[in-house]
Design a protein around this motif. Sequence first.
Motif, PDB file in Angstrom:
ATOM      1  N   GLU A 645      -8.380 -61.195 -45.232  1.00 50.33           N
ATOM      2  CA  GLU A 645      -8.538 -60.212 -46.306  1.00 50.33           C
ATOM      3  C   GLU A 645      -7.936 -58.865 -45.908  1.00 50.33           C
ATOM      4  OE1 GLU A 645     -12.667 -60.117 -47.093  1.00 50.33           O
ATOM      5  OE2 GLU A 645     -12.700 -62.072 -48.117  1.00 50.33           O
ATOM      6  N   LEU A 646      -8.178 -58.403 -44.688  1.00 52.57           N
ATOM      7  CA  LEU A 646      -7.628 -57.117 -44.228  1.00 52.57           C
ATOM      8  C   LEU A 646      -6.105 -57.153 -44.215  1.00 52.57           C
ATOM      9  CD1 LEU A 646     -10.103 -56.340 -41.305  1.00 52.57           C
ATOM     10  CD2 LEU A 646      -9.912 -55.095 -43.464  1.00 52.57           C
ATOM     11  N   LYS A 647      -5.543 -58.261 -43.731  1.00 53.51           N
ATOM     12  CA  LYS A 647      -4.081 -58.367 -43.668  1.00 53.51           C
ATOM     13  C   LYS A 647      -3.466 -58.321 -45.077  1.00 53.51           C
ATOM     14  CE  LYS A 647      -3.608 -60.845 -39.307  1.00 53.51           C
ATOM     15  NZ  LYS A 647      -3.214 -62.085 -38.656  1.00 53.51           N
ATOM     16  N   GLU A 648      -4.103 -59.004 -46.010  1.00 45.88           N
ATOM     17  CA  GLU A 648      -3.577 -59.001 -47.384  1.00 45.88           C
ATOM     18  C   GLU A 648      -3.640 -57.593 -48.004  1.00 45.88           C
ATOM     19  OE1 GLU A 648      -5.768 -61.908 -49.505  1.00 45.88           O
ATOM     20  OE2 GLU A 648      -4.727 -63.608 -48.538  1.00 45.88           O
ATOM     21  N   LYS A 649      -4.734 -56.867 -47.777  1.00 48.71           N
ATOM     22  CA  LYS A 649      -4.843 -55.482 -48.279  1.00 48.71           C
ATOM     23  C   LYS A 649      -3.757 -54.598 -47.708  1.00 48.71           C
ATOM     24  CE  LYS A 649      -9.827 -55.488 -49.204  1.00 48.71           C
ATOM     25  NZ  LYS A 649     -11.138 -54.908 -48.809  1.00 48.71           N
ATOM     26  N   GLU A 650      -3.519 -54.732 -46.380  1.00 49.09           N
ATOM     27  CA  GLU A 650      -2.478 -53.918 -45.732  1.00 49.09           C
ATOM     28  C   GLU A 650      -1.096 -54.233 -46.330  1.00 49.09           C
ATOM     29  OE1 GLU A 650      -2.773 -54.613 -41.601  1.00 49.09           O
ATOM     30  OE2 GLU A 650      -4.583 -53.404 -41.348  1.00 49.09           O
ATOM     31  N   LYS A 651      -0.838 -55.500 -46.594  1.00 48.58           N
ATOM     32  CA  LYS A 651       0.461 -55.881 -47.165  1.00 48.58           C
ATOM     33  C   LYS A 651       0.659 -55.279 -48.571  1.00 48.58           C
ATOM     34  CE  LYS A 651       1.184 -60.217 -44.684  1.00 48.58           C
ATOM     35  NZ  LYS A 651       1.301 -61.690 -44.790  1.00 48.58           N
ATOM     36  N   GLU A 652      -0.390 -55.357 -49.343  1.00 51.05           N
ATOM     37  CA  GLU A 652      -0.276 -54.792 -50.696  1.00 51.05           C
ATOM     38  C   GLU A 652      -0.007 -53.290 -50.651  1.00 51.05           C
ATOM     39  OE1 GLU A 652      -3.789 -55.812 -52.780  1.00 51.05           O
ATOM     40  OE2 GLU A 652      -3.256 -57.948 -52.967  1.00 51.05           O
ATOM     41  N   GLU A 653      -0.702 -52.557 -49.793  1.00 50.53           N
ATOM     42  CA  GLU A 653      -0.466 -51.112 -49.665  1.00 50.53           C
ATOM     43  C   GLU A 653       0.960 -50.833 -49.223  1.00 50.53           C
ATOM     44  OE1 GLU A 653      -3.417 -49.705 -47.021  1.00 50.53           O
ATOM     45  OE2 GLU A 653      -5.084 -49.897 -48.462  1.00 50.53           O
ATOM     46  N   ARG A 654       1.475 -51.635 -48.287  1.00 48.57           N
ATOM     47  CA  ARG A 654       2.844 -51.430 -47.818  1.00 48.57           C
ATOM     48  C   ARG A 654       3.861 -51.703 -48.926  1.00 48.57           C
ATOM     49  NH1 ARG A 654       2.330 -54.552 -42.022  1.00 48.57           N
ATOM     50  NH2 ARG A 654       1.064 -52.948 -40.961  1.00 48.57           N
ATOM     51  N   ARG A 655       3.590 -52.716 -49.732  1.00 51.32           N
ATOM     52  CA  ARG A 655       4.502 -53.027 -50.819  1.00 51.32           C
ATOM     53  C   ARG A 655       4.565 -51.850 -51.836  1.00 51.32           C
ATOM     54  NH1 ARG A 655       2.654 -59.226 -51.945  1.00 51.32           N
ATOM     55  NH2 ARG A 655       3.756 -60.166 -50.144  1.00 51.32           N
ATOM     56  N   GLU A 668      12.260 -51.139 -44.400  1.00 51.75           N
ATOM     57  CA  GLU A 668      11.220 -50.887 -43.382  1.00 51.75           C
ATOM     58  C   GLU A 668      10.058 -51.876 -43.535  1.00 51.75           C
ATOM     59  OE1 GLU A 668       9.976 -46.882 -43.711  1.00 51.75           O
ATOM     60  OE2 GLU A 668      11.863 -46.051 -42.921  1.00 51.75           O
ATOM     61  N   PHE A 669       9.731 -52.162 -44.809  1.00 47.96           N
ATOM     62  CA  PHE A 669       8.642 -53.105 -45.041  1.00 47.96           C
ATOM     63  C   PHE A 669       9.004 -54.496 -44.491  1.00 47.96           C
ATOM     64  CE2 PHE A 669       6.614 -56.251 -47.865  1.00 47.96           C
ATOM     65  CZ  PHE A 669       5.292 -56.002 -47.540  1.00 47.96           C
ATOM     66  N   GLN A 670      10.259 -54.919 -44.706  1.00 48.09           N
ATOM     67  CA  GLN A 670      10.698 -56.211 -44.176  1.00 48.09           C
ATOM     68  C   GLN A 670      10.659 -56.213 -42.649  1.00 48.09           C
ATOM     69  OE1 GLN A 670      14.543 -56.881 -45.874  1.00 48.09           O
ATOM     70  NE2 GLN A 670      13.734 -57.342 -47.945  1.00 48.09           N
ATOM     71  N   LYS A 671      11.086 -55.044 -42.056  1.00 52.22           N
ATOM     72  CA  LYS A 671      11.034 -54.973 -40.577  1.00 52.22           C
ATOM     73  C   LYS A 671       9.613 -55.081 -40.074  1.00 52.22           C
ATOM     74  CE  LYS A 671      15.191 -52.204 -39.861  1.00 52.22           C
ATOM     75  NZ  LYS A 671      15.734 -50.876 -39.400  1.00 52.22           N
ATOM     76  N   GLN A 672       8.676 -54.391 -40.776  1.00 52.85           N
ATOM     77  CA  GLN A 672       7.273 -54.450 -40.341  1.00 52.85           C
ATOM     78  C   GLN A 672       6.725 -55.871 -40.479  1.00 52.85           C
ATOM     79  OE1 GLN A 672       5.166 -51.515 -42.618  1.00 52.85           O
ATOM     80  NE2 GLN A 672       6.018 -49.776 -41.442  1.00 52.85           N
ATOM     81  N   GLU A 673       7.137 -56.535 -41.576  1.00 57.42           N
ATOM     82  CA  GLU A 673       6.669 -57.917 -41.736  1.00 57.42           C
ATOM     83  C   GLU A 673       7.214 -58.816 -40.627  1.00 57.42           C
ATOM     84  OE1 GLU A 673       7.684 -59.291 -45.566  1.00 57.42           O
ATOM     85  OE2 GLU A 673       5.860 -58.509 -46.501  1.00 57.42           O
ATOM     86  N   GLU A 674       8.476 -58.590 -40.267  1.00 59.97           N
ATOM     87  CA  GLU A 674       9.044 -59.382 -39.159  1.00 59.97           C
ATOM     88  C   GLU A 674       8.303 -59.104 -37.857  1.00 59.97           C
ATOM     89  OE1 GLU A 674      13.147 -58.490 -39.012  1.00 59.97           O
ATOM     90  OE2 GLU A 674      13.654 -59.631 -40.826  1.00 59.97           O
ATOM     91  N   GLU A 675       7.996 -57.807 -37.621  1.00 58.51           N
ATOM     92  CA  GLU A 675       7.251 -57.471 -36.398  1.00 58.51           C
ATOM     93  C   GLU A 675       5.867 -58.118 -36.411  1.00 58.51           C
ATOM     94  OE1 GLU A 675       7.162 -53.279 -36.246  1.00 58.51           O
ATOM     95  OE2 GLU A 675       9.277 -53.060 -35.628  1.00 58.51           O
TER      96      GLU A 675
END
Length: 1792
Positions: A645-655, A668-675
């Motif tokens: 749940e926390l990971k999904e919330k963080e992803k939505e905020e980044r999007r 940058e968002f794609q780079k963070q997702e890759e990291e």
Amino acid sequence: MREPDDQDSGGRKSDRLKGDGRQTHSSRSTSRAAMKEDNKSVEDTTGGTFTEGEEPYLDDDESYVEPLEGSSSSFQDDYAESIGESRYMETPVPAAEEAEEKVKKKISESFFYDEMELVSMPFVTPDSNIPLDLLTLVHSFGYDCRKRANLQLLDSNTMMYIAGNQLILLDLKTKEQMYLRSSSGGGIGVIGVHPYKTYFTVAEKGVFPKIIIYEYPSLRPYRILQDGTELAYAYVDFNYNGTLLASVGSSPDHTLTIWNWKEEQPLLRTKAFSQEVFKVTFNPEDDEQLTTSGSGHIKFWEMALTFTGLKLQGSLGRFGKTATTDIEGYMELPDGKVLSGSEWGNMLLWEGGHIKVELCRAAAKPCHQGPINQIMLDEGEVITVGSDGCVRIWDFETIDTADTAEEAGLLEIEPINELQVDKNVKLFSMIKMNEVGANFWLAQDANGAIWKLDLSFSNITQDPECLFSFHSGAIEALAVSPLTYLMATTGLDCSVRLYDFASKTPLVQMKFKQGGTALAWVPRLVNFKGAQFIVGFEDGIVRILDLFDPKGLTVFVGRKRILDADIRLKQVFKPHTAAVTALAYDRDGEVLATGSKDKTVFFFEVERDYKPIGYITTPGPVCQLMWSGVSHRLIEIEKRKKRKELKEKEKEERRKLAKEMGEDGEKEFQKQEEEEEEEEEPLPEIFIPLTPCHILCGFYSEPGKFWVSLGGYDSGFLYHCEFPPYDKNSDITEKKDEPFDFRLLEDTEDNPITTITFSINKNMMFCGMQNGAIRVYVLNQNDPSLASMEDYWHFNMHDNNYGCIKAISTSFDDRFLLSAGADSNIFVFSFFSEFELKKDMKAKVPSPRFGIETEPIPEDIEDPKAYSIENARRKREHDKLVKEVEEIKAGKRERIKALRNELQKLLQMNEALPKHMQFKRTDFDLDSKIRAEIDRKTAHKIQRVEKELAWEKEKHQLALMKLKNRFRDSLENDTIVVHAIQSDHKISSYRLVKPSKYSKSKRPSQSERRPSKLERFEKDGTGKKHSQRDTGGSISVPEESIIEKGKKFRPKTLSEIMVENQIEKTRKLILKAERAQFKIQQRKKEWEELYKSKPGDDYEDPKDVQAIKEAQLYMGDFNLKTAPDYKIPEHMRINAAKKEEELGHLDSMVHSKKMHMNKCIISLRDLKVAVVEEIQCLVQELKNIQSALHESKHIPIPQIPHIRPEEVPEKRFQYDEETLLAFKQQQMKKLSDHIPQVEQAASGGSAGRFLKLSSGKDRDLTTRDSLSRSSRASAFNFDVPKFMEFAKADPTEVELEIMKRDEIKHLYMQQYLINRIKELIVTFDAELRLLRHQKLKLDTQMKLSDLHHVTLFQEMLLLKNFEKQENILQERVNSLDKEEQDMQWKINETLKEMEEKKNEVAKLQDQEKALYAGFQAALGENNKFANFLMKVLKKRIKRVKKKEVEGNAEEDEESDESSEEESSLESDEEESGSEDDVFDDSICPTNCDIGLFELALQLREKRLDIEEALVEEKKVIDNLKKEYDALSKKVKIVATNLNAAEEALEAYQREKQQQLNELLVVIPLKLHQIEHVVYGEIPSDLSGTLVFSNHSLGRLQERIIQLQEENSKQQKLNKEYRERRKQLIREKREMAKTIQKMEETVSQLMISKFGRVINLEALQTLSVNTTLEELKIRKLRKELSNAKEMKMWEEKIAQVRWELMMKTKEHTKKLHQMNDLCMEKKQLDSQLNMLQNQQGNAFQGPRKADTVAREKVTELIQVQAQRILALKEEIALLRKKGGLILPPIHPPQENE
């Protein structure tokens, strides 16, 4: 050799005390404190006492400054006092050593140590609130049964043994236990008991352990011996008197020490051996001799006094040709020899450091099947205890005197008695119980039991009784009931045991084929009653066992004693292929997990039965299984959800942010997702070292976290680890996680925790250590991180070396703690004192569930090689695959078969074609190489199969050979059954084995032995040689006889005639005298023989003596053998040897009779074979005859008898390829069929087929032979008409007549042959019935002989029991008899000597009388000086003796006696002198003859010599009389003892006869043989009857008549002999008168003829002077020989003169001839001179021959020069390398 005490002991100890820490230090300080407190009781030998500040013993650093081997004289003195040997005290001590000698210290007899200060106490963390008595030992269920000498007896009711760190004293009656702790905490090495049972020793283990000697029964520590070894003691032993103690250490030093234990001082010390030493003992007969044994050695020690002091000298036993062996048991014999055991079970007798003889049983069987662990001497018998569970008794005398002359060195003996304790028993040691009137022993069983054995071997001997049963070896698992005080254990001894630890009683045990390795109690969720537990075994099998109380079952009549609990198998399955190591149920009880060494974990669904779910593999073997809790799983699930749940919330905020920022934000968002994706990759793998440390145990702490204890390098810590996050793509073997936390454990660097358990409320953690200690950590509530794990309680309980704790558990209510170790011990502890527990506390065994009695017991898996669940599944799949492949192969084979049939049809079609159109056989081959390749591969496969089966072939050949050796070679004759041909009669032979050991074949003596062929040949050869010599001699005899005859015919001279006459005259005179002398001697001999034949007054006729003896033996009122006063005659006494000989004679006689009958049956079988062959020939001839006869005239042909298989049993062992193939098919059929009946039918059918095949072949052979013989016979006997291929024509009258004659002839021969066949059959059947009748008679005799054999064998066994005591009594009688004979011989010798001395005295008296008579005669008559001279002669004077100096006291006594006699003689002389003062014998009176005076003086000297000799002889006679009296008294005493010994022997013989009478003898009787009837009926009680044979009864009846006839006959003879005696007396008187008259007449005739009575014999033997006559004859012969010689020489002179004259004439003639020749030579010379002068002118010029010769010589010289040059050149070339050699130069050929 350097002693252990030469080094700095203090430093050495300080280095080693680090490992054990506190306990050793505290025990050492307490022991010193005890010495300081009791210093008042320590006294000096000089009488002083120590003050308070002094210590009674030297410190460790000062204790043994000098070497102990003989360095201190005080040790020698103490030892000399203890053993009572004076020779050690004789060594003088120098004054300097006495000055430097330390003060001797002596301990008071009443001194004791304080027990509380010696006992080791638990270690508790300082400043903690943990009580010392946190755990209290309640009971021990274990016993270290494999420790040496771990069974000792203090009294008849108290037994002592070691259990871990405890010494347990067990009361055999009440089963109560008392405990003594080890003082050091390092364990107990060995225990020993004083010979008087007043003290016992506890030799401990640890760094420089102590030997503590306790006083019994007070159990107070009496003495402490220190510094005897480095780490542990292996064995201790007291000497026979208990004054000395010997101890031997274990590895690494193996120090042997002799202690004066009461003074706590070592006397001697040395290194025993470089390898492990098992045992040390004193010689019971000599304290100076000891023996040690161990791994591959035995050593003999002796205390020797050398110039440096008392030392131990060891001699290592040399095995020689015998294989080196570990020696566990041995025994010292009284004479210094040592009897030891061996690993292969034989006994070795050692003498002088070498093996004298190796003892085994008959037929080279070992004395025991396995090692001999103990040898003892008890009551004159040798007792051996073996690992095979047998106790055997041997005769001591046989072993003591054993010797052998064989190279192998083996001597066969048999035990007197033996006892097989039980199956699966491995006896390790025994100790005798002190019970009066009984021979009971306690035995230590290495398989986990203590037995009580009765070795009395009598009629009331008790069976072996198992007193206690324990686990043997390591206990692998322990489980406790969740409801009650029940405990289950299992170990590698293949047993599962159940205990009630509250009431301290073992309940039940169950044995299996394999050892148990894991155990768990089934939780209540699965079985509410808690009546099931599950056990895993080392073969991978898991068994579920039901526990119930059998008292709740239905009781049946005749049922055995009902136990308190029972175990029943409920289910069994095999999930693993290796040992099961862990069992665990999940928290819900729905799944069971099993772990194993095969690196798998198997899961089962738990329902009514356990169903397999599946399995997983692990990287290594599983050691423990533990399910995670329910909370762990729920928390883990919740954590994972929250993270997502926390990971999904963080992803939505980044999007959202990325959309706001645009393209840069999206990048940058794609780079963070890759990291993040990179971060979510699995963690690096856990590092696994090349040799990782083993995980010993572990437990869960929190969700996903756990604690583990490691061994090896990582020990000393508890590591807190965490499971990594689960990822499907990751591999668990590649993880490299590390522990995130750890806890340091004090003093566990080399002692890791092996097992961990918790109390119910988790406030205590119980740890089992590798060294057998128990450690308890006190924890806080809810402390999964073990932050409060600091304070602990530590105590050593199990053995420190091999007592690793395998399992530890608490009871269901936390009141008890239980531990099980690898040292076979199980300890039960309570958390309260023992007094607070309820005394009647007892576990409740679950009641049986309903219907358990009717439930079938599941079939157990007993085969350790059975398939596991997974392997069985794989096997099914594999079998299915193989079946499919086989179906494919079968299809291919069918296709090939069809092609082969098609090829055969083509070949047949080809053969049907004309020859010029046929194809060759090779044309059908597609390729010749294919066939060659197939043949090559086939040959290669055959060769490979032969190589593969070579081992199996050799194995089966060896097995066949062994079977033959075991079963066939021992057979002499197999059973042969011969059947009659026409009837059902049959006869079978005896199945004979080789003669038994009792039957002894008598070897023929040299006189009875027939000469061999070689001896007969030599005899014939020598006879021939002698005959040739005789013939040769006879050939040469005629020539010599001719020569002698020629000599005889020569005329004799006058002188020869005179010599012969003289010789003949002398010969006749001598012959006459010899005849007279021979006649006289013959007459004397006749008179002597006549006087010898004259019977004496006490003469008795030998016949009469023999008759009287027989009458005394066989006549009169004699007692029966059953009478109590029956005296056994000497010739009827029997012993075991005679009975054995009688048994052997019976066996040999039975064997010979059976052998004879077997030969007859075999000959009958051979006769049947010959009859069958002849009948076959006759039937063939009959068929040939009937072929020429019309069918109407045929007589039915008799059926040919056949040989049955049982008639030729030897053909069962003949086989060929067909029989082998049939056997293979039979085996395949057996494997395919599982029904037993089918197996029996198959085997029976195959066996019958096997016999039929072989017999059929033989029948074919015999029929072929018979056919060939019949064909030959028919060819010779009959002319069978052959139909010619001519046109048939009507037969003429002549032909009809011939045909009629042939028909009559054939009819006759047909009838004759049929009659012959019937005759053969009838004759054979008659022979068989006759032999059958004989065998039936022999069967009856054999049955009787078997009954007799049984009786004889029983008598022999009984006699063997009596033999030992009888031999002792007989030896005593023999020794006394010999002693009596020796004394009687001495008495006779003394009497002879006395008679000789009396004769000598009489001779001396006669000499004295003769001396006086001679002197009286010399005086003459009327001599006036006669009285004076007589006084001179009789005067007693003092004589001076020559004294010889010798050192014997007897001669001094004799000289004293002689001096007394001389003094008495002097007094007599003085008295005699007083009578006549004027008498003076020194001066001869005037007018007295001086010669007579000197003669009187000389004779007086002689008289005095005679008197002295008389005195000496009388003294000797008196001494002999005293000796005779003493010997007579001794003879009477010996005769009394001899009579008593003979009476004892007679009583023992009577007792033996009574025992023999009690043996039952079976005699089969028929009713008509019973003549004892009462009122015409046979009485019911026949005990008062006698059994006689008809022959004996007839002899008794005849004997009555014979005795009557003998009585009347003897009366008549008596009357006749009386009359005869009277007549002989009258004749004797008349003959005496006649002899007297004849003697008077003879004397008168002699006087009238010779004038006096002469000796007629001398007169008759007078003859000529033979010497003179011989000289005369020699003179005549010499004259004759001289005359002959002179005549011969005259003839020779005349002959020589004649020869001289002839030579002279010849020389004169030759001189004349020489003169004529000289004249002729002179004339020829003159003529030659004249001719030379005339012809000399013609030869003055050169001659042609000379010139030619000169030319030839020059040419030859030139050629030789050329050859010399060529040779020189060749030599020069040869000296150079590579020189060319030319052919030799030949000289030019000369042209002739």
